[in-house]
Design an enzyme around this catalytic site. Structure first.
Site, PDB file in Angstrom:
ATOM      1  N   ASN A  48       1.143  -0.814  -0.317  1.00  0.00           N
ATOM      2  CA  ASN A  48       0.293   0.991  -0.087  1.00  0.00           C
ATOM      3  C   ASN A  48       1.254   1.214  -0.021  1.00  0.00           C
ATOM      4  OD1 ASN A  48      -1.522   2.633   0.795  1.00  0.00           O
ATOM      5  ND2 ASN A  48      -2.886   0.949   1.790  1.00  0.00           N
ATOM      6  N   PHE A  49       1.059   1.813  -1.302  1.00  0.00           N
ATOM      7  CA  PHE A  49       1.268   3.494  -1.396  1.00  0.00           C
ATOM      8  C   PHE A  49       0.853   4.133  -1.835  1.00  0.00           C
ATOM      9  CE2 PHE A  49       5.237   0.063  -2.724  1.00  0.00           C
ATOM     10  CZ  PHE A  49       6.114   0.385  -1.641  1.00  0.00           C
ATOM     11  N   SER A  50       0.110   4.173  -1.287  1.00  0.00           N
ATOM     12  CA  SER A  50      -1.576   4.898  -1.650  1.00  0.00           C
ATOM     13  C   SER A  50      -2.247   5.508  -0.589  1.00  0.00           C
ATOM     14  CB  SER A  50      -2.061   4.547  -2.565  1.00  0.00           C
ATOM     15  OG  SER A  50      -2.581   3.113  -2.517  1.00  0.00           O
ATOM     16  N   CYS A  51      -2.254   5.127   0.441  1.00  0.00           N
ATOM     17  CA  CYS A  51      -3.189   5.304   1.424  1.00  0.00           C
ATOM     18  C   CYS A  51      -3.457   5.905   1.874  1.00  0.00           C
ATOM     19  CB  CYS A  51      -3.752   4.106   2.538  1.00  0.00           C
ATOM     20  SG  CYS A  51      -4.930   4.166   3.777  1.00  0.00           S
ATOM     21  N   ASN A 116      -6.545   3.822  -4.975  1.00  0.00           N
ATOM     22  CA  ASN A 116      -6.752   3.985  -3.918  1.00  0.00           C
ATOM     23  C   ASN A 116      -8.174   4.920  -3.445  1.00  0.00           C
ATOM     24  OD1 ASN A 116      -6.797   3.677  -0.341  1.00  0.00           O
ATOM     25  ND2 ASN A 116      -4.818   2.885  -0.724  1.00  0.00           N
ATOM     26  N   THR A 117      -7.822   5.549  -2.546  1.00  0.00           N
ATOM     27  CA  THR A 117      -9.325   6.267  -2.473  1.00  0.00           C
ATOM     28  C   THR A 117      -9.000   8.261  -2.922  1.00  0.00           C
ATOM     29  OG1 THR A 117      -8.913   6.518   0.012  1.00  0.00           O
ATOM     30  CG2 THR A 117     -10.711   5.419  -0.719  1.00  0.00           C
TER      31      THR A 117
END
Length: 287
Positions: A48-51, A116-117
Site C-alpha cells: 500500500n503506497f497509496s492510502c 486507492n481513495t
C-alpha cells in the site's frame, strides 16, 4: 491478522491469498513485516503506497506513492526481501499516475493496482463550524471512495495500461483495477481497459459479501452477450479507441465531410435553391 491469514490458507489451500501491507519509512520494519507475513503462507503482497490515511509524517501510504525517489528505494527493500510476488498499489492523488507505476515495475514489482481513495474533505458542519467527520472537534482529510470515484479510477487505469503496453512486456506484468465496482458491468469496464483482475471494497461494505456472486453472474452475462469465452478475449479491447483531442477533431471533421457527401446536399450558402427546404437544411447540419 497473522493468525487469520494462517487460518484462511489452512481452510482454503487452493485459493490465492494476497496480503495488503503498509509500513513506515524504515527498512528494518519493512523487512520484519514481510518476513512475518510470508510465514503465514500468503501467496503475494499488495504493498500500500497509496492510502491517504497512512500517516504522511511517518512516510507511510500515499506519502511514498507520491515521491518516485522514495518509492524506488522502498520497492528495492521490499523486492530484495520478499520471496513471493509483489504488487504496488497506486495513489490517484498525483498528477501523473504513470510515473509511480513505471517506477514500481522497474523496481521489481510484478504488477500494480489502481486506484486507492481520493483525498477529500467531507464537509463543514455549518452549525459548529467544524470539519466532518469530527473527532473531539478536529478532523483530517480522508479518502473518498465508492461509485463517485469510478470514472476517475477508469481514467487512471487506462493511463497505466497504455504505459505498460508501450514500455513493458504486458504478458510479464499485471494490472488490478479498483474503484466503485458494484456490478459486473463495472468490472467489465476495468478489464476492457486492460486490467487482469478487479478488486471490490466499499461495494462489499455497503451490500455484503453476497455482492461478489452477483457481480460474477453479471460479468458472465456480459461475456455471453458478446460471445466471449474467457477474460483474455476482451481484456484491453477498448484501449485502442483512446486518442488525442487533436485526433478527435480531425476524425469528426472527416466524418462530417463524408456525411455531407453522402447526403449530396448543400456544401455552402451559394448552392441554396429554396426548393426542398427541409432536405437542404439537413444537409448543412454538421452533426
Amino acid at each position: 491478522m497473522l493468525n487469520e491469514f494462517k487460518k484462511l490458507k489452512e481452510e482454503y489451500p487452493d485459493r490465492i491469498l494476497i496480503a495488503s501491507i503498509m509500513e513506515e519509512y524504515n527498512k528494518d520494519a519493512w523487512e520484519e513485516l514481510i518476513e512475518r507475513v510470508e510465514e503465514t503462507g500468503v501467496d503475494a503482497f499488495e504493498v500500500n503506497f497509496s492510502c491517504p490515511h497512512g500517516m504522511p509524517e511517518r512516510k507511510m501510504g500515499a506519502a511514498v506513492g507520491q515521491d518516485c525517489a522514495l518509492l524506488e528505494e522502498v520497492c528495492g527493500w521490499i523486492n530484495a526481501k520478499a520471496t513471493i510476488p509483489v504488487w504496488a498499489k497506486m495513489t490517484p492523488n498525483i498528477t501523473d499516475i504513470t510515473q509511480p507505476a513505471r517506477v514500481a515495475l522497474r523496481s521489481g514489482c510484478e504488477g500494480v493496482a489502481a486506484i486507492n481513495t481520493i483525498m477529500s474533505v467531507m464537509g463543514i458542519n455549518l452549525d459548529t463550524l467544524r470539519p466532518e467527520p469530527c473527532v473531539e472537534g478536529y478532523s483530517t482529510p480522508g479518502g473518498y471512495s465508492s461509485k463517485a470515484v469510478h470514472p476517475i479510477a477508469l481514467g487512471k487505469v487506462m493511463n497505466i495500461a497504455k504505459m505498460m503496453k508501450s514500455e513493458f512486456n504486458i504478458d510479464e506484468y499485471s494490472l488490478s483495477g479498483i474503484g466503485g465496482v458494484e456490478t459486473g458491468g463495472d468490472a467489465a469496464e476495468f478489464i476492457l481497459l486492460g486490467a487482469n483482475s478487479v478488486q471490490v471494497c466499499t461495494g462489499v461494505m455497503m451490500h455484503g459479501y453476497g455482492l461478489v456472486k452477483k457481480l460474477c453472474s453479471e460479468l458472465k452475462d456480459f461475456m455471453r452477450k458478446h460471445n466471449f469465452s474467457s477474460i483474455e478475449e476482451f481484456r484491453g479491447l477498448s484501449l485502442p479507441y483512446f486518442t488525442t483531442h487533436t485526433d478527435l477533431v480531425r476524425r469528426q471533421k472527416e466524418a462530417i465531410q463524408q456525411r455531407k457527401a453522402i447526403k449530396q446536399g448543400l456544401q455552402s450558402d451559394k448552392d441554396w435553391t429554396g426548393d426542398g427546404f427541409v432536405k437542404e437544411t439537413e444537409s448543412m447540419v454538421s452533426n
